[in-house]
Scaffold this motif. Structure first.
Motif, PDB file in Angstrom:
ATOM      1  N   ASP A 102     -44.701 -10.731  13.506  1.00 36.44           N
ATOM      2  CA  ASP A 102     -45.307 -10.063  12.361  1.00 36.44           C
ATOM      3  C   ASP A 102     -44.264  -9.349  11.508  1.00 36.44           C
ATOM      4  OD1 ASP A 102     -47.868 -10.880  12.960  1.00 36.44           O
ATOM      5  OD2 ASP A 102     -48.414  -9.050  14.009  1.00 36.44           O
ATOM      6  N   VAL A 103     -43.255  -8.795  12.152  1.00 37.30           N
ATOM      7  CA  VAL A 103     -42.181  -8.123  11.414  1.00 37.30           C
ATOM      8  C   VAL A 103     -41.341  -9.149  10.664  1.00 37.30           C
ATOM      9  CG1 VAL A 103     -40.123  -6.671  11.622  1.00 37.30           C
ATOM     10  CG2 VAL A 103     -42.142  -6.188  13.025  1.00 37.30           C
ATOM     11  N   TYR A 104     -40.991 -10.248  11.337  1.00 34.89           N
ATOM     12  CA  TYR A 104     -40.220 -11.295  10.663  1.00 34.89           C
ATOM     13  C   TYR A 104     -41.002 -11.898   9.501  1.00 34.89           C
ATOM     14  CZ  TYR A 104     -37.148 -11.151  14.763  1.00 34.89           C
ATOM     15  OH  TYR A 104     -36.282 -10.746  15.752  1.00 34.89           O
ATOM     16  N   GLU A 142     -33.343 -10.265  23.209  1.00 28.30           N
ATOM     17  CA  GLU A 142     -32.817 -11.352  22.383  1.00 28.30           C
ATOM     18  C   GLU A 142     -32.929 -11.015  20.900  1.00 28.30           C
ATOM     19  OE1 GLU A 142     -33.881 -16.026  21.313  1.00 28.30           O
ATOM     20  OE2 GLU A 142     -34.786 -15.074  23.073  1.00 28.30           O
ATOM     21  N   ALA A 143     -33.995 -10.304  20.524  1.00 32.62           N
ATOM     22  CA  ALA A 143     -34.212  -9.940  19.129  1.00 32.62           C
ATOM     23  C   ALA A 143     -33.413  -8.708  18.721  1.00 32.62           C
ATOM     24  CB  ALA A 143     -35.702  -9.680  18.895  1.00 32.62           C
ATOM     25  N   ALA A 212     -41.546 -23.636  24.820  1.00 30.21           N
ATOM     26  CA  ALA A 212     -40.318 -23.419  24.055  1.00 30.21           C
ATOM     27  C   ALA A 212     -40.633 -23.016  22.616  1.00 30.21           C
ATOM     28  CB  ALA A 212     -39.463 -24.688  24.079  1.00 30.21           C
ATOM     29  N   THR A 213     -41.668 -23.625  22.041  1.00 25.60           N
ATOM     30  CA  THR A 213     -42.051 -23.289  20.663  1.00 25.60           C
ATOM     31  C   THR A 213     -42.585 -21.865  20.576  1.00 25.60           C
ATOM     32  OG1 THR A 213     -42.564 -25.601  20.167  1.00 25.60           O
ATOM     33  CG2 THR A 213     -43.580 -23.936  18.757  1.00 25.60           C
ATOM     34  N   MET A 214     -43.434 -21.474  21.529  1.00 26.10           N
ATOM     35  CA  MET A 214     -44.039 -20.144  21.477  1.00 26.10           C
ATOM     36  C   MET A 214     -43.048 -19.027  21.776  1.00 26.10           C
ATOM     37  SD  MET A 214     -47.842 -20.674  23.137  1.00 26.10           S
ATOM     38  CE  MET A 214     -47.308 -21.586  24.601  1.00 26.10           C
ATOM     39  N   THR A 215     -42.016 -19.305  22.567  1.00 23.75           N
ATOM     40  CA  THR A 215     -41.052 -18.262  22.905  1.00 23.75           C
ATOM     41  C   THR A 215     -39.903 -18.183  21.913  1.00 23.75           C
ATOM     42  OG1 THR A 215     -39.908 -19.796  24.403  1.00 23.75           O
ATOM     43  CG2 THR A 215     -41.556 -18.326  25.377  1.00 23.75           C
ATOM     44  N   ALA A 216     -39.831 -19.118  20.967  1.00 28.63           N
ATOM     45  CA  ALA A 216     -38.765 -19.102  19.968  1.00 28.63           C
ATOM     46  C   ALA A 216     -39.049 -18.036  18.919  1.00 28.63           C
ATOM     47  CB  ALA A 216     -38.646 -20.470  19.300  1.00 28.63           C
ATOM     48  N   LEU A 217     -38.089 -17.180  18.667  1.00 27.66           N
ATOM     49  CA  LEU A 217     -38.240 -16.136  17.652  1.00 27.66           C
ATOM     50  C   LEU A 217     -38.289 -16.737  16.249  1.00 27.66           C
ATOM     51  CD1 LEU A 217     -35.656 -13.527  18.991  1.00 27.66           C
ATOM     52  CD2 LEU A 217     -38.149 -13.290  19.023  1.00 27.66           C
ATOM     53  N   ASN A 218     -39.024 -16.073  15.365  1.00 26.93           N
ATOM     54  CA  ASN A 218     -39.033 -16.467  13.954  1.00 26.93           C
ATOM     55  C   ASN A 218     -37.952 -15.751  13.144  1.00 26.93           C
ATOM     56  OD1 ASN A 218     -41.095 -18.411  13.865  1.00 26.93           O
ATOM     57  ND2 ASN A 218     -42.671 -16.832  13.873  1.00 26.93           N
ATOM     58  N   ARG A 219     -36.986 -15.187  13.849  1.00 33.15           N
ATOM     59  CA  ARG A 219     -35.908 -14.434  13.203  1.00 33.15           C
ATOM     60  C   ARG A 219     -35.107 -15.302  12.234  1.00 33.15           C
ATOM     61  NH1 ARG A 219     -31.894 -12.592  17.565  1.00 33.15           N
ATOM     62  NH2 ARG A 219     -31.820 -14.859  17.757  1.00 33.15           N
ATOM     63  N   SER A 222     -37.088 -16.400   9.146  1.00 38.76           N
ATOM     64  CA  SER A 222     -37.261 -15.301   8.205  1.00 38.76           C
ATOM     65  C   SER A 222     -35.992 -15.083   7.389  1.00 38.76           C
ATOM     66  CB  SER A 222     -37.628 -14.025   8.962  1.00 38.76           C
ATOM     67  OG  SER A 222     -37.743 -12.926   8.091  1.00 38.76           O
ATOM     68  N   ALA A 223     -34.850 -15.072   8.073  1.00 39.11           N
ATOM     69  CA  ALA A 223     -33.582 -14.877   7.376  1.00 39.11           C
ATOM     70  C   ALA A 223     -33.313 -16.009   6.392  1.00 39.11           C
ATOM     71  CB  ALA A 223     -32.441 -14.772   8.394  1.00 39.11           C
ATOM     72  N   ALA A 224     -33.644 -17.251   6.803  1.00 41.26           N
ATOM     73  CA  ALA A 224     -33.431 -18.395   5.916  1.00 41.26           C
ATOM     74  C   ALA A 224     -34.342 -18.320   4.701  1.00 41.26           C
ATOM     75  CB  ALA A 224     -33.684 -19.698   6.680  1.00 41.26           C
TER      76      ALA A 224
END
Length: 341
Positions: A102-104, A142-143, A212-219, A222-224
């Motif tokens: 939600d933050v990303y 990790e985040a 793997a998809t659910m544990t991958a950060l959207n960081r 978001s940056a991209a």
């Protein structure tokens, strides 16, 4: 595909729903949220930049500028849910990634989280709760986000998530009400998490690609998006692609056109729909968006997948994001907020 590593205790069997599919239906939620429609008087120097009005992913408030301190905004959110997988460590990782998302999705970065834990302590071994918390801590670490304790209750049904505080540049937020005609729509994770999780709950089959998809950060997504100059985005979770895109198009006063052939899906997702592993949450999503959608000739299974209740899904960005497929575009507002082609 393998069976779960914690076959002796299947956490999903202790939950009435699974992950974000256990959300209150969007139509019912909007009805009751009317009680919060009148905002509190603004505190001097701390305007609410994003609140309840557009149903965005998190609340954002601007911090007062002092001296040469760069302008900053605080992003606040909370998210928790029942077990979506049987492995407690993986459930913790998924729930944490989902809350941080939600933050990303607002263009921010998380700095502090607190755990939210409900546990049937007389039914499930508390050592499993330790594994859930360990998984959440791993993803938060990790985040680069501190975990500072939290709150726990004894509850008949296990639930876990986080309340997260983040920071953002108030001039570079990602919002769901800033879409404009001509913007392409990019999706950063494939769909199908809901039906695969529902199959996992029913059969015990383990889908590594889904985990793997659910544990991958959207960081990075978001940056991209920010680097590409995007201002409009949302994440795809319990209301499905159609539900979250409907909210974005409605808030932005545009129509979203989806190229159904361009939408990516996880391996096995269509087979799970074919075999009937569709949650009640997904069916409620489809029912909710139906009056606002021109489905064209889209087949029934594809409609279900587009409404599939995702858990820790990707970002939907109004703009092009490197590595993410373009699945449609925003056009001037018409009789429907969603058009499928």
């Amino acid at each position: 595909m393998t069976t779960t590593r914690h076959a002796s205790v299947r956490l999903t069997q202790f939950a009435h729903g699974g992950g974000c599919a256990c959300k209150i239906p969007p139509g019912e939620l909007e009805d009751v949220l009317g009680v919060l429609s009148a905002p509190l008087p603004a505190t001097a120097g701390t305007p609410l930049l994003v609140g309840l009005a557009t149903g965005d992913d998190a609340a954002v408030i601007a911090l007062p500028t002092q001296g040469d301190t760069p302008a900053q905004a605080v992003v606040s959110t909370a998210d928790f849910f029942t077990p979506v997988v049987d492995d407690p460590y993986d459930w913790g990782r998924i729930a944490a990634a989902n809350a941080l998302s939600d933050v990303y999705a607002m263009g921010g970065w998380p700095v502090l989280a607190v755990n939210l834990l409900a546990w049937p302590r007389d039914v499930l071994p508390f050592e499993l709760a330790r594994e859930v918390l360990r998984g959440g801590l791993q993803v938060a670490t990790e985040a680069g986000c501190h975990v500072g304790g939290g709150h726990s209750v004894d509850d008949p049904e296990p639930k876990y998530g986080m309340a997260v505080t983040g920071l953002a540049d108030p001039a570079r937020l990602l919002r769901n009400d800033t879409g404009r005609p001509g913007m392409p729509l990019s999706l950063t994770k494939p769909l199908g998490l809901g039906v695969l999780n529902n199959r996992h709950k029913a059969t015990g089959e383990r889908f590594e690609q889904a985990v793997a998809t659910m544990t991958a950060l959207n960081r990075d997504a978001s940056a991209a998006a920010l680097a590409a100059g995007a201002t409009c985005a949302t994440d795809i979770t319990g209301f499905g692609l159609l539900g979250h895109l409907h909210k974005l198009a409605r808030a932005s006063r545009v129509t979203a056109v989806i190229d159904t052939a361009g939408v990516p899906y996880l391996d096995g997702a269509r087979e799970a729909v074919r075999d009937g592993y569709v949650s009640g949450g997904t069916r409620r999503n489809l029912e909710w968006v139906a009056p606002f959608t021109d489905f064209g000739t889209t087949d029934a299974d594809t409609r279900v997948l587009l409404a599939d209740a995702q858990t820790s899904g990707g970002l939907l960005v109004a703009g092009e994001v490197p590595g993410a497929p373009v699945i449609g575009e925003l056009v001037p507002g018409g009789p429907h907020t969603l058009v499928l082609r």
